[in-house]
Design an enzyme around this catalytic site. Structure first.
Site, mmCIF file in Angstrom:
data_model
loop_
_atom_site.group_PDB
_atom_site.id
_atom_site.type_symbol
_atom_site.label_atom_id
_atom_site.label_comp_id
_atom_site.label_asym_id
_atom_site.label_seq_id
_atom_site.Cartn_x
_atom_site.Cartn_y
_atom_site.Cartn_z
ATOM 1 N N SER A 42 0.975 -1.123 -0.141
ATOM 2 C CA SER A 42 -0.100 0.251 0.000
ATOM 3 C C SER A 42 0.772 1.224 -0.044
ATOM 4 O O SER A 42 1.845 1.311 0.183
ATOM 5 C CB SER A 42 -0.849 -0.055 1.247
ATOM 6 N N VAL A 43 0.212 2.401 -0.236
ATOM 7 C CA VAL A 43 0.680 3.966 -0.448
ATOM 8 C C VAL A 43 1.220 4.109 0.975
ATOM 9 O O VAL A 43 2.279 4.887 1.273
ATOM 10 C CB VAL A 43 -0.024 4.687 -1.045
ATOM 11 N N LYS A 44 0.786 3.281 2.153
ATOM 12 C CA LYS A 44 1.045 3.813 3.450
ATOM 13 C C LYS A 44 2.299 3.543 4.054
ATOM 14 O O LYS A 44 2.918 3.939 4.844
ATOM 15 C CB LYS A 44 -0.097 3.166 4.390
ATOM 16 N N ASP A 45 2.961 2.561 3.129
ATOM 17 C CA ASP A 45 4.541 2.238 3.625
ATOM 18 C C ASP A 45 5.360 3.426 3.637
ATOM 19 O O ASP A 45 6.140 3.751 4.509
ATOM 20 C CB ASP A 45 4.994 1.291 2.685
#
Length: 453
Positions: A42-45
């Site tokens: 995910s982008v949240k990394d």
């Protein structure tokens, strides 16, 4: 040799992929920034690493400490990767609307998962905002991440995601479209892109039940707009500090159903297996199509992996239960296909009213056909029984034939749903479907409503 020192070094530099069939009606080049290529899918990394490194640098997070965060699952996964590599403990507070897959994945990477109810106010002590803060106060040597107001979130996208998109499009990007939750992605990417070219348009995808769109357009935080919704990862009932509304050119809202349907379409039409917010983004993109011209380069960001929604949007039963599955409902039998094999519950004319009430309670039904040796001769529903009870407290010991109403209309297999619908009136709440061989099944208003797409 070409290798990374640890998994965190593989974060970023995710590909841009041209979308084709699913955006055929858009007269522009549409490119997807596919963030599932990050190690945590995910982008949240990106912002998980940035927030932790900044907290380490200024002393908020100390060696051996415990990281605490309220998350919809993806931020928790990113934090878990960093916690493993850097030696921290992690507690993730998650709302009960999030998929089981997300919860299982977080536990698999060593996080302690605390589940909170979704449908409560943010200030409610049971909310995942409140529980996160309380755990941070109670846990020694802990740090509460607070991704909503932690500006390292948007800074990560200003430093990484925005420059990547600018470089990959050779500065030709004209529009950036992304779902808005914490606001870190849209604000960080938007700030960088507008610094390079102020004419680039930044569009946010919102969901019904969230406050963003109306607040952006009017400056009014309307609590009447807040209600529970199914779409994951976007929309909020608060105004996170990471959402810089001055950078956003507009919002469009997408329904839960459209977000779920288009999540599946992306997989089937583009062979890209991504999550719920990506479906919302594509539907939102189509809603905005009049804003795009042939020479435009539109970048839409796909947040996370479809593997986290296998039990939800990618599950036919889950979709069908919510009326999200695109099925052709034209005949009487179509509206009851999920329970057409169940036995028809009836009551006989000489049975007592108490028997009908007991059956309604046991099977959680509101209408029951009445039969005698000749067939269907009447009907009872909960409204009639309630009125009878109000008029006569001893009605429970009376035979059904004394309180029953007219028998339900009977239709044959293949009857058009439009004809069935006309049989429902203020006086009639059900229809019987003749299945043949002496068998029947009941169709209720609930079944008809459930078939509406």
């Amino acid at each position: 040799m070409d290798f990374s020192k640890n998994i965190l070094e593989t974060i970023g530099n995710t590909p841009l992929v041209k979308l084709n069939k699913i955006v055929a009606e858009i007269d522009a080049l549409v490119l997807a920034k596919v963030e599932t290529f990050n190690p945590g899918n995910s982008v949240k990394d990106r912002m998980a690493v940035k927030m932790i490194e900044d907290a380490e640098a200024d002393g908020r997070l100390k060696p051996g400490g415990t990281i605490i965060e309220g998350t919809s699952g993806n931020t928790g996964m990113g934090l878990a990767l960093v916690a493993i590599i850097k030696g921290y403990k992690l507690i993730c507070v998650i709302s009960d609307k999030q998929s089981k897959e997300k919860m299982d994945i977080l536990r698999a990477v060593g996080a302690k998962v605390v589940v909170c109810p979704t449908d409560v106010e943010p200030t409610d002590p049971r909310s995942y905002y409140s529980v996160s803060k309380r755990l941070a106060q109670e846990t020694p040597n802990s740090w509460y991440v607070n991704q909503y107001d932690n500006l390292s979130n948007s800074l990560a996208h200003y430093e990484q995601t925005g420059p990547e998109i600018w470089k990959q499009t050779e500065g030709k990007i004209t529009h950036f479209v992304v779902g808005v939750g914490t606001g870190g992605t849209i604000s960080g990417v938007g700030k960088y892109l507008k610094e390079q070219n102020p004419n680039i348009k930044i569009w946010g995808i919102d969901t019904y039940g969230s406050v963003f769109k109306k607040y952006h357009e009017t400056g009014i935080f309307d609590e009447n707009e807040i209600y529970s919704y199914i779409t994951e990862g976007i929309g909020e009932d608060i105004l996170p500090k990471n959402v810089d509304f001055s950078l956003i050119d507009g919002f469009t809202k997408v329904t839960d159903k459209d977000a779920a349907v288009y999540t599946r379409k992306i997989a089937l039409e583009e062979a890209i297996f991504v999550g719920n917010s990506a479906g919302a983004c594509i539907k939102g993109l189509l809603q905005l199509k009049e804003h795009f011209k042939p020479d435009d380069v539109v970048v839409v960001l796909f947040h996370d992996s479809g593997s986290r929604y296998v039990g939800k949007m990618f599950n036919d039963d889950w979709m069908r239960e919510r009326g999200f599955l695109e099925e052709n409902v034209t005949k009487a039998e179509d509206v009851i296909k999920d329970h057409i094999d169940k036995e028809l519950i009836v009551v006989r004319t000489e049975e007592l009213v108490s028997h009908a009430i007991e059956r309604m309670r046991k099977y959680k039904i509101s209408q029951i056909p009445v039969v005698d040796i000749n067939g269907f001769v009447g009907s009872v529903d909960e409204t009639d029984l309630f009125r009878s009870y109000v008029a006569d407290k001893n009605v429970a010991e009376k035979p059904i034939k004394e309180v029953m109403g007219k028998p339900f209309p009977i239709v044959k297999l293949g009857t058009p749903i439009e004809e069935v619908s006309k049989l429902f009136t203020k006086e009639n709440d059900a229809v019987l479907l003749d299945l043949g061989n002496g068998n029947h099944h009941i169709i209720t208003k609930y079944d008809i409503i459930g078939s509406i797409k």
